[in-house]
Motif scaffolding. Sequence first.
Motif, PDB file in Angstrom:
ATOM      1  N   SER A  26      11.362   2.555  46.845  1.00  0.00           N
ATOM      2  CA  SER A  26      10.804   3.820  46.369  1.00  0.00           C
ATOM      3  C   SER A  26      10.032   4.501  47.493  1.00  0.00           C
ATOM      4  O   SER A  26       9.453   3.823  48.345  1.00  0.00           O
ATOM      5  CB  SER A  26       9.864   3.554  45.190  1.00  0.00           C
ATOM      6  OG  SER A  26       9.325   4.759  44.710  1.00  0.00           O
ATOM      7  N   THR A  27      10.020   5.824  47.499  1.00  0.00           N
ATOM      8  CA  THR A  27       9.188   6.529  48.472  1.00  0.00           C
ATOM      9  C   THR A  27       7.730   6.190  48.207  1.00  0.00           C
ATOM     10  O   THR A  27       7.358   5.826  47.090  1.00  0.00           O
ATOM     11  CB  THR A  27       9.379   8.056  48.398  1.00  0.00           C
ATOM     12  OG1 THR A  27       9.116   8.497  47.079  1.00  0.00           O
ATOM     13  CG2 THR A  27      10.768   8.460  48.820  1.00  0.00           C
ATOM     14  N   ARG A  28       6.928   6.334  49.229  1.00  0.00           N
ATOM     15  CA  ARG A  28       5.516   5.991  49.132  1.00  0.00           C
ATOM     16  C   ARG A  28       4.644   7.156  49.545  1.00  0.00           C
ATOM     17  O   ARG A  28       5.059   8.029  50.307  1.00  0.00           O
ATOM     18  CB  ARG A  28       5.198   4.781  50.029  1.00  0.00           C
ATOM     19  CG  ARG A  28       5.913   3.526  49.608  1.00  0.00           C
ATOM     20  CD  ARG A  28       5.545   3.198  48.189  1.00  0.00           C
ATOM     21  NE  ARG A  28       6.101   1.929  47.783  1.00  0.00           N
ATOM     22  CZ  ARG A  28       5.511   1.143  46.918  1.00  0.00           C
ATOM     23  NH1 ARG A  28       4.376   1.489  46.368  1.00  0.00           N
ATOM     24  NH2 ARG A  28       6.079   0.019  46.575  1.00  0.00           N
ATOM     25  N   GLU A  29       3.425   7.138  49.064  1.00  0.00           N
ATOM     26  CA  GLU A  29       2.454   8.170  49.420  1.00  0.00           C
ATOM     27  C   GLU A  29       2.199   8.135  50.928  1.00  0.00           C
ATOM     28  O   GLU A  29       2.164   7.062  51.536  1.00  0.00           O
ATOM     29  CB  GLU A  29       1.145   7.917  48.670  1.00  0.00           C
ATOM     30  CG  GLU A  29       0.142   9.021  48.814  1.00  0.00           C
ATOM     31  CD  GLU A  29      -1.080   8.792  47.927  1.00  0.00           C
ATOM     32  OE1 GLU A  29      -2.136   9.350  48.272  1.00  0.00           O
ATOM     33  OE2 GLU A  29      -0.973   8.077  46.923  1.00  0.00           O
ATOM     34  N   ASN A  46       9.798   5.568  55.316  1.00  0.00           N
ATOM     35  CA  ASN A  46       9.604   6.351  54.096  1.00  0.00           C
ATOM     36  C   ASN A  46      10.807   7.244  53.816  1.00  0.00           C
ATOM     37  O   ASN A  46      11.571   6.962  52.929  1.00  0.00           O
ATOM     38  CB  ASN A  46       8.295   7.130  54.106  1.00  0.00           C
ATOM     39  CG  ASN A  46       7.709   7.282  52.715  1.00  0.00           C
ATOM     40  OD1 ASN A  46       8.160   6.660  51.769  1.00  0.00           O
ATOM     41  ND2 ASN A  46       6.700   8.107  52.606  1.00  0.00           N
ATOM     42  N   VAL A  47      10.987   8.332  54.543  1.00  0.00           N
ATOM     43  CA  VAL A  47      12.216   9.119  54.452  1.00  0.00           C
ATOM     44  C   VAL A  47      12.695   9.456  55.859  1.00  0.00           C
ATOM     45  O   VAL A  47      11.897   9.594  56.780  1.00  0.00           O
ATOM     46  CB  VAL A  47      12.055  10.430  53.634  1.00  0.00           C
ATOM     47  CG1 VAL A  47      11.732  10.139  52.190  1.00  0.00           C
ATOM     48  CG2 VAL A  47      11.034  11.361  54.233  1.00  0.00           C
ATOM     49  N   GLY A  76      14.365   6.323  59.966  1.00  0.00           N
ATOM     50  CA  GLY A  76      14.581   5.350  58.905  1.00  0.00           C
ATOM     51  C   GLY A  76      13.988   5.794  57.586  1.00  0.00           C
ATOM     52  O   GLY A  76      13.223   6.748  57.511  1.00  0.00           O
ATOM     53  N   GLY A  77      14.351   5.112  56.524  1.00  0.00           N
ATOM     54  CA  GLY A  77      13.879   5.459  55.194  1.00  0.00           C
ATOM     55  C   GLY A  77      13.503   4.245  54.383  1.00  0.00           C
ATOM     56  O   GLY A  77      13.734   3.104  54.780  1.00  0.00           O
ATOM     57  N   ASP A 101      16.846  10.307  50.420  1.00  0.00           N
ATOM     58  CA  ASP A 101      15.901   9.720  51.363  1.00  0.00           C
ATOM     59  C   ASP A 101      15.867  10.458  52.703  1.00  0.00           C
ATOM     60  O   ASP A 101      15.569   9.879  53.728  1.00  0.00           O
ATOM     61  CB  ASP A 101      16.204   8.238  51.569  1.00  0.00           C
ATOM     62  CG  ASP A 101      17.550   7.977  52.228  1.00  0.00           C
ATOM     63  OD1 ASP A 101      18.377   8.907  52.292  1.00  0.00           O
ATOM     64  OD2 ASP A 101      17.775   6.840  52.672  1.00  0.00           O
ATOM     65  N   VAL A 102      16.151  11.759  52.686  1.00  0.00           N
ATOM     66  CA  VAL A 102      16.092  12.580  53.890  1.00  0.00           C
ATOM     67  C   VAL A 102      15.127  13.732  53.650  1.00  0.00           C
ATOM     68  O   VAL A 102      15.191  14.401  52.618  1.00  0.00           O
ATOM     69  CB  VAL A 102      17.480  13.142  54.281  1.00  0.00           C
ATOM     70  CG1 VAL A 102      17.374  14.071  55.478  1.00  0.00           C
ATOM     71  CG2 VAL A 102      18.456  12.008  54.559  1.00  0.00           C
ATOM     72  N   GLY A 103      14.229  13.935  54.597  1.00  0.00           N
ATOM     73  CA  GLY A 103      13.277  15.035  54.523  1.00  0.00           C
ATOM     74  C   GLY A 103      13.228  15.748  55.851  1.00  0.00           C
ATOM     75  O   GLY A 103      14.087  15.565  56.713  1.00  0.00           O
ATOM     76  N   PHE A 104      12.226  16.576  56.039  1.00  0.00           N
ATOM     77  CA  PHE A 104      12.049  17.243  57.317  1.00  0.00           C
ATOM     78  C   PHE A 104      10.563  17.380  57.575  1.00  0.00           C
ATOM     79  O   PHE A 104       9.740  17.218  56.684  1.00  0.00           O
ATOM     80  CB  PHE A 104      12.748  18.608  57.351  1.00  0.00           C
ATOM     81  CG  PHE A 104      12.185  19.608  56.379  1.00  0.00           C
ATOM     82  CD1 PHE A 104      11.222  20.521  56.782  1.00  0.00           C
ATOM     83  CD2 PHE A 104      12.625  19.636  55.071  1.00  0.00           C
ATOM     84  CE1 PHE A 104      10.693  21.436  55.882  1.00  0.00           C
ATOM     85  CE2 PHE A 104      12.110  20.549  54.169  1.00  0.00           C
ATOM     86  CZ  PHE A 104      11.142  21.451  54.586  1.00  0.00           C
ATOM     87  N   ARG A 105      10.221  17.660  58.798  1.00  0.00           N
ATOM     88  CA  ARG A 105       8.834  17.792  59.200  1.00  0.00           C
ATOM     89  C   ARG A 105       8.608  19.226  59.679  1.00  0.00           C
ATOM     90  O   ARG A 105       9.345  19.743  60.502  1.00  0.00           O
ATOM     91  CB  ARG A 105       8.529  16.810  60.332  1.00  0.00           C
ATOM     92  CG  ARG A 105       7.092  16.748  60.729  1.00  0.00           C
ATOM     93  CD  ARG A 105       6.898  15.673  61.802  1.00  0.00           C
ATOM     94  NE  ARG A 105       7.352  14.363  61.375  1.00  0.00           N
ATOM     95  CZ  ARG A 105       6.595  13.478  60.718  1.00  0.00           C
ATOM     96  NH1 ARG A 105       5.343  13.759  60.441  1.00  0.00           N
ATOM     97  NH2 ARG A 105       7.080  12.318  60.375  1.00  0.00           N
TER      98      ARG A 105
END
Length: 111
Positions: A26-29, A46-47, A76-77, A101-105
């Motif tokens: 699971s994703t985490r804070e 994380n993602v 990594g995720g 599980d992919v995001g951006f910054r």
Amino acid sequence: VSLPFYSGTETDPGEFAWFLGNSESSTREVKTRKPNEYGLYDMSGNVWELTWDWYGYYSVKEEDRIPPYYRSIRGGGYYDADFHCVVTYRDFAVQYGKDFDVGFRVVRTAR
């Protein structure tokens, strides 16, 4: 296991990143792992981070690429092994797609 992370740290990946071995799938804070030596949190794990770089052989010129055009993802995720969290590992994602599980910054030029 000693892995070189985005932060340049060579230590236990569980101290700096969420991955399959410690995330409970699971994703985490954010800011719940240690920061890197620059004070940045969550640069690994994380993602995955969707980057602006095209995915492909490094020797391929932009004009020689053929569709589909994929972007590189790095970091990594939570659903991947810890070795995906190293600086040298990259994968790909469709630039206009979405994944669990992919995001951006969001970044800004320093003044």
